[in-house]
Design an enzyme around this catalytic site. Structure first.
Site, PDB file in Angstrom:
ATOM      1  N   PHE A   1     -40.731  21.591 -20.104  1.00 15.82           N
ATOM      2  CA  PHE A   1     -40.118  22.316 -21.215  1.00 15.82           C
ATOM      3  C   PHE A   1     -38.600  22.238 -21.104  1.00 15.82           C
ATOM      4  O   PHE A   1     -38.036  22.520 -20.045  1.00 15.82           O
ATOM      5  CB  PHE A   1     -40.552  23.785 -21.202  1.00 15.82           C
ATOM      6  CG  PHE A   1     -41.993  23.995 -21.568  1.00 15.82           C
ATOM      7  CD1 PHE A   1     -42.352  24.431 -22.842  1.00 15.82           C
ATOM      8  CD2 PHE A   1     -43.004  23.768 -20.648  1.00 15.82           C
ATOM      9  CE1 PHE A   1     -43.676  24.626 -23.185  1.00 15.82           C
ATOM     10  CE2 PHE A   1     -44.334  23.959 -20.981  1.00 15.82           C
ATOM     11  CZ  PHE A   1     -44.678  24.389 -22.253  1.00 15.82           C
TER      12      PHE A   1
ATOM     13  N   VAL B   1     -35.725  23.856 -23.269  1.00 15.79           N
ATOM     14  CA  VAL B   1     -35.355  24.756 -24.359  1.00 15.79           C
ATOM     15  C   VAL B   1     -33.934  25.257 -24.132  1.00 15.79           C
ATOM     16  O   VAL B   1     -33.524  25.499 -22.990  1.00 15.79           O
ATOM     17  CB  VAL B   1     -36.334  25.941 -24.448  1.00 15.79           C
ATOM     18  CG1 VAL B   1     -35.948  26.888 -25.568  1.00 15.79           C
ATOM     19  CG2 VAL B   1     -37.756  25.427 -24.665  1.00 15.79           C
TER      20      VAL B   1
ATOM     21  N   TYR C   1     -31.349  23.927 -21.413  1.00 12.90           N
ATOM     22  CA  TYR C   1     -32.075  23.055 -20.493  1.00 12.90           C
ATOM     23  C   TYR C   1     -32.261  21.641 -21.038  1.00 12.90           C
ATOM     24  O   TYR C   1     -32.734  20.760 -20.326  1.00 12.90           O
ATOM     25  CB  TYR C   1     -33.420  23.687 -20.129  1.00 12.90           C
ATOM     26  CG  TYR C   1     -33.273  24.764 -19.084  1.00 12.90           C
ATOM     27  CD1 TYR C   1     -33.597  24.523 -17.757  1.00 12.90           C
ATOM     28  CD2 TYR C   1     -32.781  26.028 -19.409  1.00 12.90           C
ATOM     29  CE1 TYR C   1     -33.444  25.501 -16.785  1.00 12.90           C
ATOM     30  CE2 TYR C   1     -32.619  27.013 -18.456  1.00 12.90           C
ATOM     31  CZ  TYR C   1     -32.954  26.740 -17.144  1.00 12.90           C
ATOM     32  OH  TYR C   1     -32.787  27.699 -16.176  1.00 12.90           O
TER      33      TYR C   1
ATOM     34  N   ASP D   1     -40.932  21.760 -13.801  1.00 14.45           N
ATOM     35  CA  ASP D   1     -39.694  22.221 -14.422  1.00 14.45           C
ATOM     36  C   ASP D   1     -38.798  21.039 -14.757  1.00 14.45           C
ATOM     37  O   ASP D   1     -38.764  20.045 -14.021  1.00 14.45           O
ATOM     38  CB  ASP D   1     -38.944  23.168 -13.483  1.00 14.45           C
ATOM     39  CG  ASP D   1     -39.527  24.576 -13.490  1.00 14.45           C
ATOM     40  OD1 ASP D   1     -40.463  24.829 -14.276  1.00 14.45           O
ATOM     41  OD2 ASP D   1     -39.046  25.417 -12.697  1.00 14.45           O
TER      42      ASP D   1
ATOM     43  N   ASP E   1     -35.464  21.099 -14.856  1.00 16.73           N
ATOM     44  CA  ASP E   1     -34.192  21.100 -14.133  1.00 16.73           C
ATOM     45  C   ASP E   1     -34.372  20.641 -12.686  1.00 16.73           C
ATOM     46  O   ASP E   1     -33.950  21.307 -11.739  1.00 16.73           O
ATOM     47  CB  ASP E   1     -33.516  22.475 -14.194  1.00 16.73           C
ATOM     48  CG  ASP E   1     -34.404  23.597 -13.688  1.00 16.73           C
ATOM     49  OD1 ASP E   1     -35.640  23.441 -13.728  1.00 16.73           O
ATOM     50  OD2 ASP E   1     -33.862  24.626 -13.249  1.00 16.73           O
TER      51      ASP E   1
ATOM     52  N   GLU F   1     -44.778  33.050 -12.680  1.00 12.42           N
ATOM     53  CA  GLU F   1     -45.003  32.695 -11.282  1.00 12.42           C
ATOM     54  C   GLU F   1     -45.803  33.759 -10.547  1.00 12.42           C
ATOM     55  O   GLU F   1     -46.643  33.444  -9.694  1.00 12.42           O
ATOM     56  CB  GLU F   1     -43.669  32.458 -10.581  1.00 12.42           C
ATOM     57  CG  GLU F   1     -43.802  31.908  -9.167  1.00 12.42           C
ATOM     58  CD  GLU F   1     -42.473  31.434  -8.627  1.00 12.42           C
ATOM     59  OE1 GLU F   1     -42.114  30.259  -8.876  1.00 12.42           O
ATOM     60  OE2 GLU F   1     -41.781  32.237  -7.959  1.00 12.42           O
TER      61      GLU F   1
END
Length: 335
Positions: free
Chosen positions: A83, A85, A88, A173, A175, A265
């Site tokens: 993702f 968004v 990011y 993720d 990043d 998480e």
């Protein structure tokens, strides 16, 4: 009886004992060389097996050549969900370029990129065996809502699309960047990655949700490992069950006016406590860039990307507060 039969066979073909010994020695030497070249040495400095006998994958605990051959025979396709968004979007090029190079290299991979800015996606030259699908997704004002909505989006797309296109599915993720190969050693029914922040922490020090009002609550004295939500996956069927269960927990918490301390998480850790992963990935597979590298981490396959210093300081403060069981307000936001 078997020895007698073997002796009769030898006498019939008139093979002398010396020739048999030479043949056995040659076979043993070849087999020994095969073992040394294909079966890696067992790591003695780390835990390589869970109490429920699931493997924990570290460098030096697998042979990728053997696993690649087995994977190729099955003609499997693996999917990756990520993702990007708001801000990011800036991480897309670094993630996609490195994942295209290092994630299951040589095997078919379909990348599903969810973003609220499809027009900002840079052109990325994909490997011949890989494909990239860009899927528009709604934005949210709070990063917590963005994080928690991922479980719902993944489960809905598994039902409508992913189950028809891939056999295994992993959520990663955006990043992050990959620096070494992540291969078919990660493939299994249900896979969790041990957090690089808490892999040495004692059970009572792990950042589980402990408030009994939350659906993500883990009772005192329970818990195996602390898993990161930055990298998890497995078979499409198992990931569907995981994401559905986690999202139901998120929605139930929302109805009760509570938010789990680490959002999706926390719900992931609750699920994996009672639905044991069939394979665990060591912190080598997701290492936080803010941490120094200990000796047992022989290779950093995937690392988080350094963000601005202010965010790093705030994150460190948050971890310190949570380790002391200090809870943050629901409207807390990192800018």
């Amino acid at each position: 009886a078997d020895v007698c039969t073997f002796g009769m066979l030898i006498s019939k073909v008139d093979i002398c004992a010396e020739e048999i010994c030479v043949c056995l020695y040659e076979f043993y030497r070849s087999f020994k060389d095969y073992l040394h070249s294909h079966i890696p040495c067992r790591r003695r400095d780390v835990l390589v097996l869970t109490p429920w006998l699931a493997p924990i994958v570290w460098e030096g605990t697998f042979s990728r050549d053997i696993l690649n051959a087995q994977y190729m025979q099955k003609k499997l396709v693996t999917g990756v969900v990520t993702f990007a968004v708001k801000k990011y979007v800036q991480f897309i090029e670094g993630f996609m370029s490195s994942a295209n190079k290092y994630f299951l290299a040589g095997h078919q991979v379909i990348f599903y990129l969810f973003t609220d800015n499809p027009e900002q996606i840079p052109h990325i030259q994909m490997a011949p065996e890989n494909r990239l699908f860009v899927i528009p997704v709604q934005n949210h004002s709070r990063w917590q809502d963005i994080s928690m909505s991922r479980m719902d989006i993944i489960s809905r797309y598994i039902r409508s699309q992913f189950q028809y296109e891939v056999h295994y599915l992993y959520s990663i993720d955006v990043d992050v960047q990959l620096f070494e190969h992540i291969g078919v050693e990660i493939i299994d029914a249900l896979v969790g990655t041990i957090s690089s922040w808490q892999y040495t922490a004692r059970r009572e020090s792990k950042s589980y949700e402990t408030r009994t009002e939350s659906q993500a609550a883990i009772p005192k004295g329970e818990g195996d490992f602390y898993y990161t939500a930055s990298f998890y996956g497995g078979s499409v069927a198992e990931v569907y069950k995981l994401t559905r269960a986690c999202f139901k927990g998120v929605m139930k918490d929302r109805e009760n006016g509570i938010e789990a301390r680490w959002h999706d998480e926390s719900h992931l850790n609750k699920y994996l406590l009672y639905h044991k992963p069939t394979r665990l990935l060591s912190p080598e597979y997701y290492w936080d860039a803010e941490l120094s590298r200990p000796r047992i981490i022989q290779v950093k396959r995937m690392c988080s990307v350094h963000k601005n210093k202010r965010r790093q300081v705030i994150r460190s403060i948050m971890w310190a507060m949570l380790s002391c069981h200090v809870f943050l307000p629901l409207d807390f936001t990192i800018i």
